[in-house]
Write an enzyme that holds these catalytic residues in place. Structure first.
Site, mmCIF file in Angstrom:
data_model
loop_
_atom_site.group_PDB
_atom_site.id
_atom_site.type_symbol
_atom_site.label_atom_id
_atom_site.label_comp_id
_atom_site.label_asym_id
_atom_site.label_seq_id
_atom_site.Cartn_x
_atom_site.Cartn_y
_atom_site.Cartn_z
ATOM 1 N N LYS A 115 14.641 3.334 3.635
ATOM 2 C CA LYS A 115 13.894 3.028 2.425
ATOM 3 C C LYS A 115 13.077 4.274 2.075
ATOM 4 C CE LYS A 115 11.322 -0.593 0.160
ATOM 5 N NZ LYS A 115 10.268 0.166 -0.498
ATOM 6 N N TYR A 225 21.219 4.726 -4.257
ATOM 7 C CA TYR A 225 21.437 3.574 -3.386
ATOM 8 C C TYR A 225 22.020 2.349 -4.085
ATOM 9 C CZ TYR A 225 16.751 2.724 -5.206
ATOM 10 O OH TYR A 225 15.679 2.583 -6.025
ATOM 11 N N CYS A 409 -30.499 16.032 -2.684
ATOM 12 C CA CYS A 409 -31.703 16.413 -3.425
ATOM 13 C C CYS A 409 -32.859 15.437 -3.257
ATOM 14 C CB CYS A 409 -31.364 16.593 -4.906
ATOM 15 S SG CYS A 409 -31.001 15.027 -5.711
ATOM 16 N N CYS A 424 -26.234 9.524 -7.745
ATOM 17 C CA CYS A 424 -27.472 10.284 -7.806
ATOM 18 C C CYS A 424 -27.676 10.655 -9.275
ATOM 19 C CB CYS A 424 -27.356 11.547 -6.957
ATOM 20 S SG CYS A 424 -28.674 12.716 -7.329
HETATM 21 S S1 IVH Z 1 17.769 -1.227 -3.292
HETATM 22 C C1 IVH Z 1 17.018 -4.942 -6.295
HETATM 23 N N1 IVH Z 1 17.721 0.671 -1.520
HETATM 24 O O1 IVH Z 1 12.426 0.305 -2.959
HETATM 25 C C2 IVH Z 1 16.359 -3.810 -5.625
HETATM 26 N N2 IVH Z 1 15.780 0.358 -2.848
HETATM 27 O O2 IVH Z 1 11.241 -2.552 -3.550
HETATM 28 C C3 IVH Z 1 17.343 -2.730 -5.340
HETATM 29 N N3 IVH Z 1 13.997 1.980 -2.404
HETATM 30 O O3 IVH Z 1 12.382 0.051 -6.451
HETATM 31 C C4 IVH Z 1 16.716 -1.661 -4.588
HETATM 32 N N4 IVH Z 1 15.042 3.100 -0.835
HETATM 33 O O4 IVH Z 1 12.452 2.325 -5.435
HETATM 34 C C5 IVH Z 1 17.019 0.039 -2.480
HETATM 35 N N5 IVH Z 1 17.859 2.354 0.077
HETATM 36 C C6 IVH Z 1 17.169 1.721 -0.872
HETATM 37 C C7 IVH Z 1 15.863 2.116 -1.249
HETATM 38 C C8 IVH Z 1 15.205 1.395 -2.237
HETATM 39 C C9 IVH Z 1 13.936 3.013 -1.537
HETATM 40 C C10 IVH Z 1 12.907 1.558 -3.304
HETATM 41 C C11 IVH Z 1 13.292 1.462 -4.743
HETATM 42 C C12 IVH Z 1 13.004 0.080 -5.198
HETATM 43 C C13 IVH Z 1 12.096 -0.413 -4.120
HETATM 44 C C14 IVH Z 1 12.375 -1.880 -3.890
#
Ligand code: IVH
Length: 672
Positions: A115, A225, A409, A424
């Protein structure tokens, strides 16, 4: 819990969550961890479910935070950009797995991914070409940041191969690798600018810069992703991403297919241990059902898919002893308490100090000197104190009394009941405030004078500068006498000061350091008030009618000009020849345009112009745009579907309501 208790708790949770939303999304200064936030939200969602009579469409549970800004064109997402629900425990993840199993009887597999901790973008490709990039915004619509995204090298502008769908969207996370982030902050520090709190804010801030040339200088990256479209080739998430890689997108090298929950936990365990080895920040793991058909079957809740979930890592924590508390005075006089800690190693650095935010925070947490405290570094530069080990509190411990006199001060502090901070009030005599104002005045976005913080200190202690306007009477001979200055460096400083006399009016307004007047507000003010005198005499009511200027800002501006010390400061700047009125060439404004001095309210949808273009026409012809209809409004420019309340008010006050064509006419047909 009885109904009464539930109602009170729901009310309290909503209030707290709103406050944390604001701190996170607007101020970028969260005071609780994501986990604590999620816990509050979970509690609220549960209570609202249990007591549906208290449902409220305005509840924070009903919306996701927004990052919309007004400068970019807004674009509606074809597929809404949802978020993921978060889990922190094995049980919660096992519950998720059980829910999936209940709905999908046939065999299935998960894909686990990192993530990425950045900011989401959605790109649209048509016939293999990037045509648009949009931020998440509020999930329904976001900002068009195509020009900025195009500067990211790892994003293909044209695709490789030929088997891509004619039209599709691909989503990913824009982020700044840690090294790029550290370098950017080092540069900012050298220039005396405010630092980014973490790589995520740096990435989001960069993507929203108005000049894509500046974006290009920062090493943003993007990992993709998810794909969206009507004609995707593959029937699995994994398969589509592999295809995307063939077309030239960067996808994660760390994705894994997992056959069951044990394998998922193995993946999580590995990255929990090894995540610091990665050159970028991740804040968790995303677990997705691989088959698109199964995803469809599982479907969505209002906010997130039922086929995916995110596992959030807990931030690293360390226990240490709080020895003492210092109170720092900022340029506006705001007091920030800072804890001095017994040094403790945490995520690769040694932590010695932690911010305590304000007196309310100290009181709420009942933090005391001598306490054993837990510190956390959620990617932020300044670690936070997140808890106290009360079992270790010494018997002699005493409740902390917030100071009532300024530590610098000695003047009595003030606290507005609506604000969390003490101030302040001795603005003109309190040394750290004078120094802070001087540093702000010379900073790049203000007067852009090349002067280090140490020099500010020297100038003040030598008695050469009491307020920033004194800079303009500095002579080379005065500067040379200061330690570490020689002929050349003194000359450079005086030259840089001299050059700042040409800084545009809006930069000067920003430089004066009026509370709540940031860069954007300063620009707005410069557009609407042609000189500082006009601004000073405007008064709260007229100020608050100006677009984007709320009552709080209006009151602060009026208050600033009421103070004789400030008025004197402005007079000194005027005498120094600083730009305190709009130079018409700055805004391409014809001198004394046809709409000079007239105030307009613009409302509704127009045929030939966008609303912003209408406003441009007004401003370029000397008029100003205000948001609310009042007795001082001269014209209302009305398009289709104009708000009935505004129309009614205009009629009642006898203010002419004109069309876009009539506006063109009175503006002398000078389009923008
Ligand atoms: S899938 C329906 N995959 O996390 C949501 N999100 O809370 C689909 N993010 O807004 C998102 N890495 O900005 C997905 N490997 C990953 C991710 C990812 C970061 C972020 C993304 C999204 C948030 C979801």
């Amino acid at each position: 819990m009885d109904t009464n208790e539930a109602y009170n708790r729901i009310k309290e949770l909503r209030k707290q969550l709103e406050e944390h939303n604001y701190r996170y999304y607007v101020l970028a200064e969260p005071v609780i961890t994501d986990r604590e936030y999620d816990e509050l939200m979970d509690e609220l969602v549960k209570l609202e479910k249990e007591f549906p009579r208290f449902a409220d469409p305005g509840s924070p549970s009903q919306r996701v935070g927004s990052d919309i800004s007004s400068e970019f064109t807004q674009v509606r997402h074809v597929y809404p950009m949802l978020s993921l629900s978060n889990t922190y425990s094995h049980e919660e993840l096992a519950d998720f797995d059980a829910r999936v199993r209940k709905n999908i009887i046939e065999p299935f597999e998960y894909v686990c991914e990192l993530k990425y901790d950045g900011t989401a973008v959605s790109l649209t490709y048509e016939r293999g070409a990037l045509i648009r990039a949009v931020t998440r915004g509020d999930g329904v619509q976001g900002d068009d940041v195509t020009a900025n995204v195009k500067t990211i090298r790892s994003i293909p502008l044209r695709l490789r191969g030929s088997d891509y769908p004619e039209l599709f969207e691909i989503r990913g996370e824009v982020f700044l690798p840690r090294e790029g982030f550290l370098k950017l902050n080092r540069e900012k520090e050298k220039k005396g600018e405010a630092l980014f709190a973490n790589p995520r804010n740096a990435a989001a801030g960069t993507l929203k810069l108005q000049k894509s040339s500046l974006v290009a200088k920062r090493p943003l990256d993007c990992v993709f992703y998810a794909l969206y479209g009507e004609e995707l080739l593959e029937d699995t998430h994994w398969g589509n991403l592999i295809k995307a890689r063939e077309w030239g997108f960067r996808i994660s090298g760390e994705m894994r297919k997992c056959a069951n929950l044990d394998e998922v936990f193995e993946y999580i365990g590995y990255w929990d241990k090894n995540r610091l080895e990665l050159p970028f920040d991740i804040d968790g793991i995303v677990i997705k059902v691989n088959s698109l058909k199964q995803q469809k079957k599982l479907g969505y809740t209002a906010k997130s898919p039922r086929w995916a979930i995110s596992w959030k890592f807990s931030a690293e924590r360390a226990a240490t002893i709080l020895r003492s508390i210092d109170f720092q005075v900022g340029r506006t006089g705001a007091i920030t308490p800072v804890a001095n800690l017994d040094p403790v190693p945490l995520s690769g650095t040694t932590v010695k100090r932690a911010s305590l935010h304000n007196s309310d925070y100290i009181e709420l947490m009942d933090i005391r000197e001598g306490d054993t405290v837990f510190v956390e570094k959620g990617g932020e530069i300044i670690p936070k104190i997140v808890g106290i080990d009360s079992s270790k509190r010494p018997d002699s411990s005493q409740r902390l009394k917030f100071i009532d006199k300024c530590p610098a001060c000695g003047v009595n502090l003030r606290k507005d009941p609506d604000e969390a901070r003490h101030y302040c009030p001795n603005h003109s005599g309190c040394p750290p405030q004078i120094r802070g104002r001087l540093n702000h005045f010379v900073s790049r976005k203000a007067m852009n004078i090349n002067m280090a913080d140490a020099t500010a200190g020297q100038l003040i202690s030598a008695g050469l500068v009491r307020d920033p306007a004194d800079l303009y009477s500095l002579r080379k001979e005065d500067v040379i006498k200061l330690e570490r200055f020689a002929q050349k460096s003194a000359e450079n400083l005086v030259k840089s000061i001299d050059e700042s006399r040409n800084r545009p009016y809006h930069n000067v307004l920003y430089a004066t350091g009026i509370r709540y007047v940031g860069e954007t507000v300063a620009r707005r003010l410069a557009e609407n008030f042609s000189s500082v005198d006009e601004l000073a005499s405007a008064g709260v009511e007229i100020l608050a009618e100006t677009e984007e200027i709320g009552e709080k800002i209006a009151a602060s501006i009026a208050h600033f000009f009421e103070d004789p010390v400030n008025r004197q400061f402005i007079e000194k700047l005027k005498r120094a020849g600083v730009q305190l009125q709009r130079r018409d060439d700055n805004l391409n404004k014809p001198a004394g345009g046809a709409l000079k001095g007239k105030k307009f309210v613009v409302s509704g949808v127009f045929e030939n112009y966008s609303r912003d273009e209408i406003k441009e026409v007004i401003r370029k012809n000397g008029g100003s745009v205000v948001s609310a209809v009042s007795a001082s409004t001269d014209f209302v420019v009305a398009g289709e579907n104009m708000g009935p309340a505004k129309l009614e008010k205009a009629r009642r006050l006898g203010i002419p309501v004109i069309s876009e064509n009539e506006l063109e006419e009175i503006a002398g047909k000078q389009k923008s």
